[in-house]
Design a protein around this motif. Structure first.
Motif, PDB file in Angstrom:
ATOM      1  N   LEU A 146      38.860  37.827  37.314  1.00 34.02           N
ATOM      2  CA  LEU A 146      38.981  38.658  36.114  1.00 34.02           C
ATOM      3  C   LEU A 146      39.269  40.108  36.474  1.00 34.02           C
ATOM      4  O   LEU A 146      40.134  40.757  35.858  1.00 34.02           O
ATOM      5  N   SER A 147      38.556  40.640  37.461  1.00 38.82           N
ATOM      6  CA  SER A 147      38.741  42.052  37.823  1.00 38.82           C
ATOM      7  C   SER A 147      40.151  42.313  38.337  1.00 38.82           C
ATOM      8  O   SER A 147      40.710  43.397  38.112  1.00 38.82           O
ATOM      9  N   ALA A 148      40.737  41.329  39.029  1.00 40.19           N
ATOM     10  CA  ALA A 148      42.104  41.500  39.534  1.00 40.19           C
ATOM     11  C   ALA A 148      43.124  41.409  38.409  1.00 40.19           C
ATOM     12  O   ALA A 148      44.020  42.252  38.288  1.00 40.19           O
ATOM     13  N   VAL A 149      42.976  40.402  37.557  1.00 41.80           N
ATOM     14  CA  VAL A 149      43.952  40.207  36.473  1.00 41.80           C
ATOM     15  C   VAL A 149      43.874  41.356  35.470  1.00 41.80           C
ATOM     16  O   VAL A 149      44.877  41.706  34.830  1.00 41.80           O
ATOM     17  N   GLU A 150      42.695  41.964  35.325  1.00 39.73           N
ATOM     18  CA  GLU A 150      42.557  43.111  34.419  1.00 39.73           C
ATOM     19  C   GLU A 150      43.438  44.278  34.843  1.00 39.73           C
ATOM     20  O   GLU A 150      43.712  45.181  34.046  1.00 39.73           O
ATOM     21  N   GLY A 151      43.908  44.252  36.090  1.00 42.10           N
ATOM     22  CA  GLY A 151      44.832  45.284  36.541  1.00 42.10           C
ATOM     23  C   GLY A 151      46.134  45.279  35.762  1.00 42.10           C
ATOM     24  O   GLY A 151      46.840  46.298  35.708  1.00 42.10           O
ATOM     25  N   LEU A 152      46.457  44.145  35.138  1.00 38.11           N
ATOM     26  CA  LEU A 152      47.673  44.084  34.313  1.00 38.11           C
ATOM     27  C   LEU A 152      47.606  45.078  33.168  1.00 38.11           C
ATOM     28  O   LEU A 152      48.628  45.642  32.757  1.00 38.11           O
ATOM     29  N   ALA A 153      46.406  45.280  32.617  1.00 40.99           N
ATOM     30  CA  ALA A 153      46.253  46.229  31.516  1.00 40.99           C
ATOM     31  C   ALA A 153      46.471  47.664  31.985  1.00 40.99           C
ATOM     32  O   ALA A 153      46.810  48.540  31.173  1.00 40.99           O
ATOM     33  N   VAL A 154      46.260  47.921  33.291  1.00 39.73           N
ATOM     34  CA  VAL A 154      46.538  49.243  33.838  1.00 39.73           C
ATOM     35  C   VAL A 154      48.043  49.436  33.988  1.00 39.73           C
ATOM     36  O   VAL A 154      48.581  50.517  33.729  1.00 39.73           O
ATOM     37  N   VAL A 155      48.729  48.353  34.395  1.00 41.46           N
ATOM     38  CA  VAL A 155      50.191  48.411  34.535  1.00 41.46           C
ATOM     39  C   VAL A 155      50.847  48.619  33.177  1.00 41.46           C
ATOM     40  O   VAL A 155      51.741  49.455  33.010  1.00 41.46           O
ATOM     41  N   GLU A 156      50.384  47.848  32.196  1.00 44.32           N
ATOM     42  CA  GLU A 156      50.955  47.926  30.846  1.00 44.32           C
ATOM     43  C   GLU A 156      49.895  47.478  29.848  1.00 44.32           C
ATOM     44  O   GLU A 156      49.420  46.345  29.910  1.00 44.32           O
ATOM     45  N   THR A 157      49.519  48.350  28.936  1.00 42.13           N
ATOM     46  CA  THR A 157      48.445  48.036  27.984  1.00 42.13           C
ATOM     47  C   THR A 157      48.769  46.818  27.126  1.00 42.13           C
ATOM     48  O   THR A 157      47.864  46.132  26.642  1.00 42.13           O
ATOM     49  N   ALA A 158      50.050  46.517  26.950  1.00 39.17           N
ATOM     50  CA  ALA A 158      50.434  45.359  26.131  1.00 39.17           C
ATOM     51  C   ALA A 158      50.009  44.040  26.778  1.00 39.17           C
ATOM     52  O   ALA A 158      49.944  42.999  26.111  1.00 39.17           O
ATOM     53  N   PHE A 159      49.699  44.077  28.084  1.00 40.10           N
ATOM     54  CA  PHE A 159      49.279  42.859  28.785  1.00 40.10           C
ATOM     55  C   PHE A 159      47.805  42.509  28.544  1.00 40.10           C
ATOM     56  O   PHE A 159      47.353  41.431  28.931  1.00 40.10           O
ATOM     57  N   ALA A 160      47.055  43.415  27.940  1.00 41.66           N
ATOM     58  CA  ALA A 160      45.606  43.219  27.787  1.00 41.66           C
ATOM     59  C   ALA A 160      45.228  41.878  27.152  1.00 41.66           C
ATOM     60  O   ALA A 160      44.305  41.200  27.626  1.00 41.66           O
ATOM     61  N   PRO A 161      45.919  41.436  26.075  1.00 42.08           N
ATOM     62  CA  PRO A 161      45.539  40.147  25.466  1.00 42.08           C
ATOM     63  C   PRO A 161      45.783  38.941  26.378  1.00 42.08           C
ATOM     64  O   PRO A 161      45.259  37.855  26.124  1.00 42.08           O
ATOM     65  N   LEU A 162      46.598  39.130  27.419  1.00 44.85           N
ATOM     66  CA  LEU A 162      46.931  38.009  28.302  1.00 44.85           C
ATOM     67  C   LEU A 162      45.931  37.847  29.452  1.00 44.85           C
ATOM     68  O   LEU A 162      45.995  36.859  30.191  1.00 44.85           O
ATOM     69  N   VAL A 163      45.034  38.813  29.616  1.00 49.72           N
ATOM     70  CA  VAL A 163      44.129  38.806  30.765  1.00 49.72           C
ATOM     71  C   VAL A 163      43.284  37.535  30.819  1.00 49.72           C
ATOM     72  O   VAL A 163      43.243  36.831  31.843  1.00 49.72           O
ATOM     73  N   LEU A 164      42.592  37.208  29.733  1.00 48.30           N
ATOM     74  CA  LEU A 164      41.720  36.027  29.733  1.00 48.30           C
ATOM     75  C   LEU A 164      42.497  34.733  29.942  1.00 48.30           C
ATOM     76  O   LEU A 164      42.104  33.906  30.783  1.00 48.30           O
ATOM     77  N   PRO A 165      43.607  34.492  29.193  1.00 50.96           N
ATOM     78  CA  PRO A 165      44.353  33.242  29.427  1.00 50.96           C
ATOM     79  C   PRO A 165      44.865  33.106  30.864  1.00 50.96           C
ATOM     80  O   PRO A 165      44.803  32.017  31.441  1.00 50.96           O
ATOM     81  N   ILE A 166      45.364  34.208  31.435  1.00 53.35           N
ATOM     82  CA  ILE A 166      45.886  34.138  32.803  1.00 53.35           C
ATOM     83  C   ILE A 166      44.749  33.863  33.787  1.00 53.35           C
ATOM     84  O   ILE A 166      44.881  33.024  34.695  1.00 53.35           O
ATOM     85  N   ALA A 167      43.618  34.548  33.625  1.00 51.68           N
ATOM     86  CA  ALA A 167      42.485  34.346  34.528  1.00 51.68           C
ATOM     87  C   ALA A 167      41.987  32.905  34.465  1.00 51.68           C
ATOM     88  O   ALA A 167      41.715  32.277  35.504  1.00 51.68           O
ATOM     89  N   ILE A 168      41.870  32.352  33.260  1.00 47.45           N
ATOM     90  CA  ILE A 168      41.393  30.976  33.105  1.00 47.45           C
ATOM     91  C   ILE A 168      42.383  29.997  33.728  1.00 47.45           C
ATOM     92  O   ILE A 168      41.999  29.025  34.397  1.00 47.45           O
ATOM     93  N   THR A 169      43.688  30.247  33.529  1.00 47.96           N
ATOM     94  CA  THR A 169      44.717  29.373  34.115  1.00 47.96           C
ATOM     95  C   THR A 169      44.618  29.363  35.638  1.00 47.96           C
ATOM     96  O   THR A 169      44.681  28.305  36.280  1.00 47.96           O
ATOM     97  N   ILE A 170      44.444  30.544  36.234  1.00 51.97           N
ATOM     98  CA  ILE A 170      44.326  30.645  37.691  1.00 51.97           C
ATOM     99  C   ILE A 170      43.087  29.891  38.185  1.00 51.97           C
ATOM    100  O   ILE A 170      43.139  29.127  39.159  1.00 51.97           O
ATOM    101  N   LEU A 171      41.964  30.071  37.491  1.00 49.52           N
ATOM    102  CA  LEU A 171      40.714  29.427  37.905  1.00 49.52           C
ATOM    103  C   LEU A 171      40.789  27.910  37.770  1.00 49.52           C
ATOM    104  O   LEU A 171      40.350  27.178  38.670  1.00 49.52           O
ATOM    105  N   VAL A 172      41.351  27.435  36.662  1.00 48.95           N
ATOM    106  CA  VAL A 172      41.480  25.983  36.483  1.00 48.95           C
ATOM    107  C   VAL A 172      42.375  25.402  37.567  1.00 48.95           C
ATOM    108  O   VAL A 172      42.066  24.356  38.166  1.00 48.95           O
ATOM    109  N   GLY A 173      43.486  26.077  37.849  1.00 45.23           N
ATOM    110  CA  GLY A 173      44.379  25.608  38.909  1.00 45.23           C
ATOM    111  C   GLY A 173      43.689  25.571  40.255  1.00 45.23           C
ATOM    112  O   GLY A 173      43.880  24.638  41.044  1.00 45.23           O
TER     113      GLY A 173
END
Length: 646
Positions: A146-173
């Motif tokens: 989560l802490s790593a993927v949250e960096g996307l919101a630093v790159v672009e604030t529009a990515f913030a809603p994608l943080v949880l789905p991306i983190a869960i996808t990575i963990l499940v994989g």
């Protein structure tokens, strides 16, 4: 309840032969391998540890006094807890090259003879440290990714809603690839983590050069002044500062993979400098900003270290590093589980070996899927790495405090250090560990209850199984017929048939129930009858000369004990090939294996509470079949049931 008792009474287990033959590999190669596996957890701490100290549940103003004080605390915590306590002292307490709480327990029990009054209490402490690890192994993947993927919101604030789905996808994989093994992926771990630590150091140096005064933080006076000035706030800050040393216990637990020296070299000359350069760089960046900008930057200082162009690649690299850190924790959970099974604290579980070359590459389905479910629930429930940080740390500091208690036994009773010198060291360790643990107790209402809850549940399961097995063996021993009496009465009266019968029994005394049942129902005895007991020793590996012990009971009866270390794989047919003192060699097509499957009947007899007896009965019913566990040929096994009251 001692380690040797529980290990001997239930020859259940699996093992992995970790990193044997260290001498055949170069120190440099092992050191690089250690960087890829051992330091993932502590290596990803810069993503959230410094941030949480200032922007967590007990925020601090990122001014000069606070920044220097926190950095001084981080540096001296790394030096005293990681470098001095674990790397310099605890790693010397290896059990035939293996480390970790359970290996240390086995060492204490073996060297201490299991006769001291403190043995039971020390065993329970070690078991609780193991139980706490399961809570830690759930939080680490969640907070790291989560802490790593949250960096996307630093790159672009529009990515913030994608943080949880991306983190869960990575963990499940990550959890889904466990069954395929990680040997090939593991080859990439070293180079990726090497790159990651070099980047950590480079980003830190970039800002240290611009604000060189930050190196003042290495002076312990700044930590002392922080406490003298802030008092309670400094104490509460320790609950977040400790996040910088999470993973310290992994250095000890993974010692069997790489050896003591490669881990020491990697830590002292590469990992520690890289981590401190990054922490100092984060502090230097904050102090170079205006107070208003520093307040905004403190919510994600790690990714703001990089120029804007390089932030997305940094997010990708950090995500890869957190996946590696998570993989190390998951593999650690598998390793701890197999040790617990071997030492008699867990029932048999299905263990899959995912590599024909590396015995340490294992996969335990029930542990894998349980971890995945809990990790996903944690991510969805807490929602951010900052919220998860409130739950993180209490299990780690609890385990560190227990490790201090265990090493105290080693220093005083096994190594016989000078009492004044050993007492001084232990007092320092105990004060530091207790302070960090107490600071983390303040997190209990905000999420710290979770690892404690998981720890207490795991502790209940571990101790219930160990106690239940002990009671079951005691009850069976009470009703067991002496072997000499049975041999004299049955050998001459029963019909003997060709072949070999192996009756597996967890007790090296008396006649196995399966033998009595077989004679009662089939009314025959084989020409050669082997009463076989598999024992798990308090050492990782058993040398070939001590593997088997044979006793001739006459009339074609033999008592055979096969010993395995708690890191070995119990292969009964393989061990039988080396037994040649009881007639002709064993041929599997002429050998039948008889197993007893007990059905537990809960009763009001003294021993355990009824609810624990029912829990033990449930664990017994769901244990993995001994046939698969001991690698017995499926077409040569006969199971006979019996009922036991405890």
């Amino acid at each position: 309840m001692s380690v040797s008792e529980t290990g001997a009474l239930d020859a259940d287990g699996d093992a992995s032969g970790h990193a044997q033959g260290h001498g055949s590999q170069s120190l440099a190669k092992l050191a690089v391998g250690a960087i890829g596996i051992v330091f993932g957890d502590i290596g990803t701490s810069p993503l959230y540890a410094f941030r949480e100290t200032f922007a967590g549940h007990h925020p601090l103003t990122p001014d000069r006094m606070h920044v220097l004080g926190v950095l001084s605390l981080i540096f001296w915590s790394m030096m005293l807890v990681v470098t001095f306590k674990y790397v310099m002292i605890i790693m010397r307490a290896d059990n035939k090259g293996e480390g970790g709480s359970l290996a240390l327990l086995a060492l204490i029990n073996r060297k201490g003879g299991g006769k001291r009054r403190w043995t039971k209490g020390i065993v329970l402490l070690g078991v609780f440290a193991t139980a706490l690890f399961y809570g830690d192994s759930m939080i680490t993947p969640a907070i790291s990714v989560l802490s790593a993927v949250e960096g996307l919101a630093v790159v672009e604030t529009a990515f913030a809603p994608l943080v949880l789905p991306i983190a869960i996808t990575i963990l499940v994989g990550l959890f889904f690839i466990q069954s395929r093994g990680t040997a090939k992926v593991g080859l990439l771990f070293g180079p990726i983590m090497l790159t990651y630590f070099v980047v950590l150091a480079g980003l830190g140096l970039l800002h240290i050069v611009q604000s060189p005064m930050i190196v003042e933080a290495l002076n312990p006076w700044h930590a002392a002044r922080f406490f003298l000035t802030e008092g309670v706030s400094a104490f509460l800050a320790m609950g977040s500062v400790v996040l910088a040393v999470t993973g310290a216990e992994a250095l000890y637990a993974d010692m069997g993979h790489f050896g003591r020296n490669p881990i020491r070299v990697s830590w002292m000359f590469f990992v520690l400098p890289a981590l401190m350069l990054n922490y100092l760089g984060q502090g230097a960046m904050l102090l170079s900003l205006t107070p208003a900008d520093a307040m905004r930057a403190i919510h994600n200082p790690f990714f703001l270290l990089a120029p804007e162009t390089f932030r997305l690649p940094l997010v990708i690299l950090a995500t890869l590093a957190t996946v590696i850190a998570s993989q190390a924790v998951i593999s650690g959970a598998f390793s701890v589980t197999q040790q617990a099974i071997q030492l008699g604290f867990m029932p048999r579980l299905r263990i899959v070996h995912t590599s024909s070359q590396a015995a340490g590459q294992i996969y335990i389905p029930v542990i894998n899927w349980a971890l995945m479910v809990m990790v996903i629930l944690l991510v969805l429930t807490f929602g951010s790495s900052s919220n998860l940080a409130a739950a993180y740390g209490i299990a780690v500091t609890g385990a560190m405090l227990i490790d201090t208690a265990l090493i105290a036994v080693v220093l005083f009773s096994l190594w016989h250090w000078n009492k004044l010198w050993a007492g001084f060291l232990l007092a320092i360790f105990a004060i530091i560990d207790a302070a960090y643990f107490a600071a983390n107790l303040t997190k209990v209402p905000d999420g710290g209850w979770f690892p404690l809850l998981i720890g207490f549940i795991a502790f209940t399961f571990l101790t219930t199984w160990a106690r239940g097995r002990q009671l079951m063996i005691d009850r069976m021993r009470e009703s067991a017929m002496p072997v000499q009496v049975f041999v004299k009465s049955a050998a001459n009266s029963a019909t003997r048939v060709p072949g070999t019968a192996v009756f597996m029994t967890s007790s090296a005394e008396g006649v196995p129930h399966a033998l009595l049942h077989n004679l009662k129902h089939n009314k025959v005895l084989h020409e050669r009858v082997i009463l076989l007991t598999v024992k798990i020793e308090d050492v990782p590996y058993v040398v070939t000369g001590r593997r088997t012990q044979l006793e001739d009971l006459e009339q074609g009866f033999f008592r055979l004990v096969i010993r395995f270390g708690f890191m070995e794989e119990p292969d009964v047919p393989g061990a039988l090939k080396d037994v040649g003192e009881c007639g002709q060699s064993f041929k599997m097509m002429d050998t039948s294996f008889f197993l007893a499957r007990q059905t537990l009947i809960a009763s009001s007899r003294p021993g355990m509470a009824i609810w624990r007896e029912k829990l033990f009965a449930w664990m017994l019913r769901n244990a993995e079949s001994a046939m698969e566990f001991f690698k017995l040929p499926t077409n040569r096994v006969v199971e006979l049931g019996s009922q036991v009251e405890i």
